[in-house]
Design a protein around this motif. Structure first.
Motif, short mmCIF file in Angstrom:
data_model
loop_
_atom_site.label_atom_id
_atom_site.label_comp_id
_atom_site.label_asym_id
_atom_site.label_seq_id
_atom_site.Cartn_x
_atom_site.Cartn_y
_atom_site.Cartn_z
N LEU A 1 0.82 -1.20 0.00
CA LEU A 1 0.00 0.00 0.00
C LEU A 1 0.86 1.26 0.00
O LEU A 1 0.55 2.21 -0.70
CB LEU A 1 -0.93 0.02 1.21
CG LEU A 1 -2.17 -0.84 1.10
CD1 LEU A 1 -2.96 -0.75 2.41
CD2 LEU A 1 -3.06 -0.41 -0.05
N HIS B 1 -0.41 7.06 2.28
CA HIS B 1 -0.54 5.91 3.17
C HIS B 1 0.82 5.57 3.78
O HIS B 1 0.92 5.28 4.96
CB HIS B 1 -1.11 4.71 2.42
CG HIS B 1 -1.42 3.55 3.30
ND1 HIS B 1 -0.48 2.61 3.63
CD2 HIS B 1 -2.55 3.21 3.95
CE1 HIS B 1 -1.02 1.72 4.43
NE2 HIS B 1 -2.27 2.05 4.64
N SER C 1 -6.94 -2.02 10.90
CA SER C 1 -6.48 -3.38 10.57
C SER C 1 -6.64 -3.66 9.09
O SER C 1 -7.47 -3.04 8.41
CB SER C 1 -7.29 -4.42 11.36
OG SER C 1 -7.13 -4.26 12.73
N THR C 2 -5.85 -4.59 8.62
CA THR C 2 -5.99 -5.07 7.24
C THR C 2 -6.07 -6.59 7.26
O THR C 2 -5.48 -7.24 8.12
CB THR C 2 -4.78 -4.66 6.37
OG1 THR C 2 -3.58 -5.18 6.96
CG2 THR C 2 -4.68 -3.16 6.23
N TRP D 1 -5.39 -9.42 4.36
CA TRP D 1 -4.90 -9.64 3.01
C TRP D 1 -5.32 -11.02 2.54
O TRP D 1 -5.03 -12.02 3.20
CB TRP D 1 -3.38 -9.53 2.97
CG TRP D 1 -2.89 -8.16 3.34
CD1 TRP D 1 -2.71 -7.66 4.59
CD2 TRP D 1 -2.56 -7.11 2.44
NE1 TRP D 1 -2.27 -6.37 4.53
CE2 TRP D 1 -2.16 -6.00 3.23
CE3 TRP D 1 -2.53 -7.01 1.05
CZ2 TRP D 1 -1.76 -4.81 2.66
CZ3 TRP D 1 -2.12 -5.81 0.49
CH2 TRP D 1 -1.75 -4.72 1.29
N VAL E 1 -7.31 -6.62 -0.40
CA VAL E 1 -7.15 -6.31 1.02
C VAL E 1 -8.43 -5.67 1.56
O VAL E 1 -9.07 -4.87 0.88
CB VAL E 1 -5.94 -5.38 1.26
CG1 VAL E 1 -6.11 -4.03 0.57
CG2 VAL E 1 -5.65 -5.20 2.73
N LEU F 1 -9.72 -3.31 4.58
CA LEU F 1 -9.23 -2.33 5.53
C LEU F 1 -10.39 -1.96 6.44
O LEU F 1 -11.47 -1.61 5.96
CB LEU F 1 -8.73 -1.10 4.76
CG LEU F 1 -8.18 0.07 5.55
CD1 LEU F 1 -6.81 -0.29 6.12
CD2 LEU F 1 -8.07 1.29 4.65
N TYR F 2 -10.19 -2.06 7.76
CA TYR F 2 -11.27 -1.75 8.70
C TYR F 2 -10.68 -1.23 10.01
O TYR F 2 -9.53 -1.49 10.35
CB TYR F 2 -12.15 -2.98 8.95
CG TYR F 2 -11.41 -4.19 9.46
CD1 TYR F 2 -11.41 -4.50 10.81
CD2 TYR F 2 -10.70 -5.02 8.61
CE1 TYR F 2 -10.73 -5.60 11.30
CE2 TYR F 2 -10.02 -6.14 9.08
CZ TYR F 2 -10.04 -6.42 10.43
OH TYR F 2 -9.36 -7.51 10.90
N SER G 1 -2.84 -10.69 8.20
CA SER G 1 -3.44 -9.50 8.80
C SER G 1 -2.36 -8.63 9.42
O SER G 1 -1.29 -9.11 9.80
CB SER G 1 -4.48 -9.88 9.85
OG SER G 1 -3.89 -10.50 10.96
#
Length: 142
Positions: free
Chosen positions: A3, A10, A59-60, A62, A104, A106-107, A128
């Motif tokens: 990213l 980012h 958090s991510t 993947w 991915v 993203l949250y 993650s």
């Protein structure tokens, strides 16, 4: 790395001194495997009652393979990041975050979510990463 290579903004956010990466790990929803209870990641910090609108982490997840309903895609409760803490959600309140390998999710730590049940015959690997605030600095949602 991926990213930050695609979006300079980012990359700058991840490298800020008031951000600390706390976890990077690989996960696999093994076959067959039950679902993970719906939860908020920020509950890991339950020694402090964060006010609604205060984001303590991002958090991510993947996808290292296709994430499908059949193989246990991560499930999210849309809009739940705006809900009060200690809400009670069930799988019926969630939607599957289906995505192709290489995608991915993203949250924020306030998003209610959980791993879906893997009803397939293969493991569903994913990676993650969590980035959290440090030094008491957070951000509020507008």
């Amino acid at each position: 790395q991926l990213l930050s290579a695609r979006d300079e903004r980012h990359g700058r956010l991840l490298l800020r001194p008031d951000r600390v990466r706390v976890a990077e790990l690989l996960r696999a929803r093994r076959e067959p495997h039950g679902r993970q209870p719906v939860h908020r990641d920020q509950w890991a910090y339950d020694f402090f009652p964060f006010p609604v609108g205060f984001e303590v982490q991002v958090s991510t997840m993947w996808a290292m393979s296709d994430f499908t309903e059949q193989n246990g895609a991560t499930r999210v409760v849309p809009g739940s990041h705006r809900a009060p803490d200690r809400g009670r959600y069930t799988e019926a309140d969630t939607v599957g975050a289906e995505m192709r390998s290489g995608s991915v999710l993203l949250y924020t730590g306030s998003m209610y979510h959980g791993g879906g049940a893997n009803r397939g015959c293969r493991s569903r690997p994913g990676g993650s990463s969590r980035t959290t605030t440090s030094g008491g600095t957070g951000s509020t949602r507008g």
